[in-house]
Design a protein around this motif. Structure first.
Motif, short mmCIF file in Angstrom:
data_model
loop_
_atom_site.label_atom_id
_atom_site.label_comp_id
_atom_site.label_asym_id
_atom_site.label_seq_id
_atom_site.Cartn_x
_atom_site.Cartn_y
_atom_site.Cartn_z
N HIS A 100 -75.67 76.51 22.55
CA HIS A 100 -74.47 76.94 21.69
C HIS A 100 -74.64 78.34 21.07
O HIS A 100 -73.58 79.02 21.20
N MET A 101 -75.72 78.80 20.78
CA MET A 101 -75.82 80.25 20.22
C MET A 101 -75.57 81.18 21.52
O MET A 101 -74.56 82.01 21.17
N ILE A 102 -75.88 80.86 22.55
CA ILE A 102 -75.42 81.94 23.69
C ILE A 102 -74.19 81.82 23.88
O ILE A 102 -73.36 82.75 24.13
N CYS A 103 -73.62 80.49 23.83
CA CYS A 103 -72.05 80.57 24.11
C CYS A 103 -71.32 81.35 23.03
O CYS A 103 -70.19 82.12 23.28
N ARG A 104 -71.60 81.47 21.71
CA ARG A 104 -70.77 81.91 20.72
C ARG A 104 -71.16 83.31 21.00
O ARG A 104 -70.23 84.27 20.66
N LEU A 105 -72.18 83.86 21.10
CA LEU A 105 -72.56 85.18 21.21
C LEU A 105 -71.95 85.75 22.58
O LEU A 105 -71.57 86.96 22.71
N SER A 106 -71.63 84.95 23.58
CA SER A 106 -70.75 85.51 24.97
C SER A 106 -69.43 85.50 24.39
O SER A 106 -68.44 85.67 25.18
N GLY A 107 -68.75 85.08 23.12
CA GLY A 107 -67.29 85.21 22.88
C GLY A 107 -66.62 84.09 22.96
O GLY A 107 -65.23 84.10 22.74
N LEU A 108 -67.10 82.61 23.15
CA LEU A 108 -66.71 81.61 23.05
C LEU A 108 -66.29 81.14 21.81
O LEU A 108 -67.08 81.42 20.79
N THR A 109 -65.30 80.35 21.50
CA THR A 109 -64.85 79.91 20.11
C THR A 109 -65.90 78.80 19.95
O THR A 109 -66.63 78.22 20.61
N ALA A 110 -65.86 78.38 18.68
CA ALA A 110 -66.86 77.13 18.10
C ALA A 110 -66.49 76.08 19.10
O ALA A 110 -67.34 75.30 19.49
N ALA A 111 -65.11 75.75 19.28
CA ALA A 111 -64.63 74.56 19.90
C ALA A 111 -65.20 74.66 21.56
O ALA A 111 -65.81 73.77 22.06
N GLU A 112 -64.83 75.89 22.02
CA GLU A 112 -65.27 75.87 23.40
C GLU A 112 -66.74 76.12 23.56
O GLU A 112 -67.06 75.65 24.60
N SER A 113 -67.50 76.43 22.77
CA SER A 113 -69.04 76.56 22.62
C SER A 113 -69.47 75.02 22.80
O SER A 113 -70.45 74.87 23.37
N ARG A 114 -68.72 74.15 22.05
CA ARG A 114 -69.40 72.92 21.77
C ARG A 114 -69.17 71.95 22.93
O ARG A 114 -70.00 71.32 23.62
N THR A 115 -68.08 72.35 23.71
CA THR A 115 -67.69 71.71 25.04
C THR A 115 -68.26 72.13 25.94
O THR A 115 -68.85 71.47 27.01
N ARG A 116 -68.51 73.63 26.15
CA ARG A 116 -69.44 74.16 27.18
C ARG A 116 -70.92 73.68 27.04
O ARG A 116 -71.48 73.20 28.25
N THR A 117 -71.39 73.57 25.92
CA THR A 117 -72.83 73.07 25.64
C THR A 117 -73.04 71.68 26.20
O THR A 117 -73.87 71.23 26.68
N SER A 118 -72.09 70.79 25.71
CA SER A 118 -72.17 69.36 26.22
C SER A 118 -72.00 69.35 27.72
O SER A 118 -72.82 68.59 28.36
N GLU A 119 -71.24 70.11 28.40
CA GLU A 119 -71.37 70.23 29.89
C GLU A 119 -72.70 70.50 30.46
O GLU A 119 -72.96 69.83 31.39
#
Length: 295
Positions: A100-119
């Motif tokens: 989740h941290m890397i997703c956020r640092l890469s520019g994804l929104t909080a919602a997008e980060s949660r979705t991508r993390t789960s995937e």
């Protein structure tokens, strides 16, 4: 992106008096899987580090996703993802928190980060351990997490430096499937590997590097044909391999090889003939003092 995701001409790199890469010329078409093979110390990791802007070349031209690695370093960084040989994860955080941290640092929104993390947790079979601290993970689990993090945001070019080292067979096969799926999406994958079967199964083209020189490049089929049409193997009565001989596969060549060996081999030796493997290619190209011309 241009027709070639990676373009290298006359690349040179030395550390002190040690020449690590010497006049490397290489072009990798976009949307393909390219594998780089070579013994330890051949220059594989240095090449990846140059391509990912971590090391500055001494000479030559290097372009990734159409950008020069010297003059357009930020553009290159925005076009690539890199997974090194050793897992780079935060042991204090959980697996879920790392991704989740890397997703956020890469520019994804909080919602997008949660979705991508789960995937990614699902894709890399980490759901059951997602809320455990990484310091409790096994080596294989850390490697899977590291790979998941590298896929937080899909980039046009991915560098994987021995990505399946430390993984069990099931996890390795799962990663192969992921790599092929990324290729179908048009992603260029540049990987180094110590598993020759991996290069054989995945790569559209394979290069072999030895002592800083590219000694061969081509498809798996082309490289195998460079060794010979068939490989002759002789075993003793205990089924121990005595000798391996590359041949063209013709009756004449096989008969000639057997006639020459019959004078020195035991009478109970058994013979078998098989197609060349990537192991044969690797050994043939890296155990000789050669700086061959690419196929």
């Amino acid at each position: 992106m241009t027709a070639f995701a990676i373009e290298i001409a006359g690349l040179r790199k030395s550390f002190g008096d040690q020449v690590v890469l010497d006049w490397i010329d290489l072009a990798v078409p976009a949307g393909t899987v390219f594998a780089l093979l070579g013994p330890n110390g051949a220059g594989k990791t240095t090449l990846i580090n140059i391509l990912s802007t971590l090391v500055v070349p001494d000479g030559g031209s290097v372009r990734v996703a159409g950008h020069d690695v010297r003059t357009s370093r930020e553009e290159v960084k925005q076009s690539i993802s890199l997974t090194g040989q050793f897992a780079a994860v935060d042991e204090v955080l959980t697996g879920e928190e790392n991704i989740h941290m890397i997703c956020r640092l890469s520019g994804l929104t909080a919602a997008e980060s949660r979705t991508r993390t789960s995937e990614l947790l699902t894709q890399f079979d980490l759901v059951s351990a997602s809320r455990k601290r990484v310091k409790t993970y096994s080596g294989g689990m850390r490697r899977r997490l590291d790979l998941a993090i590298s896929l937080a945001v899909i980039r046009p070019v991915m560098f994987l430096d021995e990505p399946t080292t430390g993984l069990d067979t099931t996890s390795r096969r799962a990663l192969w499937d992921i790599i092929l799926q990324l290729k179908e999406q048009g992603i260029t994958i540049f990987l180094t590997t110590q598993y020759l079967e991996e290069a054989d199964q995945l790569a559209d083209r394979i290069a072999v590097i030895n002592k800083g020189h590219l000694v061969a490049i081509g498809t798996a089929k082309e490289l195998k044909s460079h060794v010979g049409g068939e490989v002759l193997e002789l075993h003793n009565a205990k089924d121990e391999l005595i000798v391996t001989i590359p041949t063209s596969g013709s009756i004449h060549d096989v008969s000639q090889a057997l006639n020459e060996l019959s004078r020195t081999l035991p009478q109970d030796a058994r013979v078998s003939v098989r197609r060349p493997s990537m192991d044969d290619v690797f050994l043939a190209l890296t155990t000789k003092e050669m700086e061959g011309t690419p196929l």
